[in-house]
Design a protein around this motif. Structure first.
Motif: not given
Length: 393
Positions: A304-323
């Motif tokens: 997890y991170a607070d910025t969407p760092v471009p990287t070839p090593y992972a997919r990135c998903i912006e989290i909108e809900e946590v429950l």
């Protein structure tokens, strides 16, 4: 495929049958067989030609244009190294000074072909006579004189005159995968002893190989092609450069010790799902450091991170809900968002995604990503959307 079938396919009549079969490949197999037989092709030759045409079509993803000239067995194609991976390995061997290579368990010859093309002389061994004949035929049709194929037990190979050894033990028996290394062919005790006989040894193994089997001092590499982990490779002796390596062919390489621990913190705005090669190489901590991220649970490989760092090593998903996970609450939330197309990812969850999808009774025009995981040991559901690419249905 036995040697007689291969020989028949290489006659003028066989070449003609293969050409016709290639035109019919992908259609109704019964109609294709009938069409070949009606043109005067004997039943046995027609069946062999249609089988090869089908295997060549399937092999195009691994071998590109070469597939249209090569010969295959079903098991051989299944285990064969993709040409991009074999080419990369051959280049590394060549750069390390290897000029002669013993290929033990060469299968249909994928790695031998790549090595020969890089200028390495290859002495290949294959236990199955039919498969050995296929490997020899592939070397011939591709114009590679630097490959000698021996049909015989690899444990009998003379290794005294080679610079390096490559071993890809057979991991199939009677059409089924073999998961116990002791049941490999050649068996694990022979394979594991190779680095002591020839210092520069490379072992190609299944991605799920136990880390406890990594030879002392070896580099353990996991290789991924288009987000699919395709193999593990142990580079021994002088060939070892780092303890662990995750290679994403065409995208990059991540290296490290494999025993580092990532920091743990709260769920961030962005979730990174590392490539399987990164996870299997135990390089999640190195990846987390690369993007300034952390884990939300010390045992779960989501970063997890607070910025969407471009990287070839992972997919990135912006989290909108946590429950906290609750089927009733999750169903209500997705319904309120009008989600009808849902990608489901999971780590650390025993839930069956297919059953959950049915239980959610999705309906609506929107798409979303659902991540089932744990945070501090507790099951949670994270809802969001990829920062690039598309979600699956």
């Amino acid at each position: 495929m036995h040697a007689g079938q291969l020989a028949a396919l290489r006659t003028p009549d066989g070449v003609k049958a293969l050409t016709t079969a290639a035109e019919l490949a992908g259609g109704d197999p019964l109609a294709a067989a009938a069409a070949l037989r009606s043109s005067g092709v004997p039943a046995g030759l027609a069946a062999a030609a249609l089988t090869q045409a089908d295997l060549r079509r399937r092999a195009a993803g691994k071998f590109g244009a070469d597939a249209g000239r090569m010969f295959f067995t079903r098991a051989g194609l299944e285990q064969a190294t993709r040409s991009a991976v074999a080419t990369r390995r051959a280049a590394r061997l060549r750069a390390a000074g290897v000029r002669t290579l013993a290929d033990l368990g060469c299968g249909i010859g994928a790695d031998a072909i790549a090595a020969a093309r890089s200028g390495i002389t290859v002495y290949a061994w294959e236990a199955d006579p039919g498969t050995a004949a296929v490997a020899a035929a592939n070397a011939e049709v591709l114009g590679l004189a630097g490959i000698t194929v021996t049909a015989g037990d690899a444990t009998a190979a003379d290794l005294s005159g080679v610079d390096a050894v490559f071993c890809d033990p057979a991991r199939r028996r009677d059409g089924r995968r073999v998961f116990d290394p002791a049941a490999y062919s050649p068996p694990w005790d022979f394979v594991a002893a190779l680095p002591a006989r020839v210092a520069r040894t490379v072992l190609k193994l299944a991605p799920g190989i136990d880390h406890a089997l990594i030879p002392p001092g070896a580099e353990a590499e996991w290789v991924s092609v288009r987000a699919e982990v395709v193999e593990a490779a142990f580079w021994c002796g002088p060939l070892a450069e780092v303890p662990r390596r995750a290679t994403l062919v065409g995208a990059g390489e991540l290296t490290g010790t494999g025993d580092a621990r990532a920091p743990v913190g709260p769920v961030g705005r962005y979730l990174f799902d590392p490539d399987g090669a990164v996870v299997r190489a135990h390089l999640v901590a190195e990846f987390a450091a690369l993007i300034g991220g952390h884990l939300a649970d010390p045992e779960i490989a989501y970063v997890y991170a607070d910025t969407p760092v471009p990287t070839p090593y992972a997919r990135c998903i912006e989290i909108e809900e946590v429950l906290p996970f609750s089927l009733k609450r999750l169903r209500a939330l997705l319904r309120a968002r009008g989600v009808g197309r849902l990608e489901i990812l999971k780590r650390g969850s025993a839930l069956d995604p297919d059953r959950l999808r049915r239980d959610l009774r999705l309906s609506g025009p929107a798409a979303a990503s659902l991540v089932l995981t744990r945070v501090a040991g507790a099951p949670v559901a994270l809802i969001g959307s990829p920062t690039s690419g598309t979600t699956s249905t």
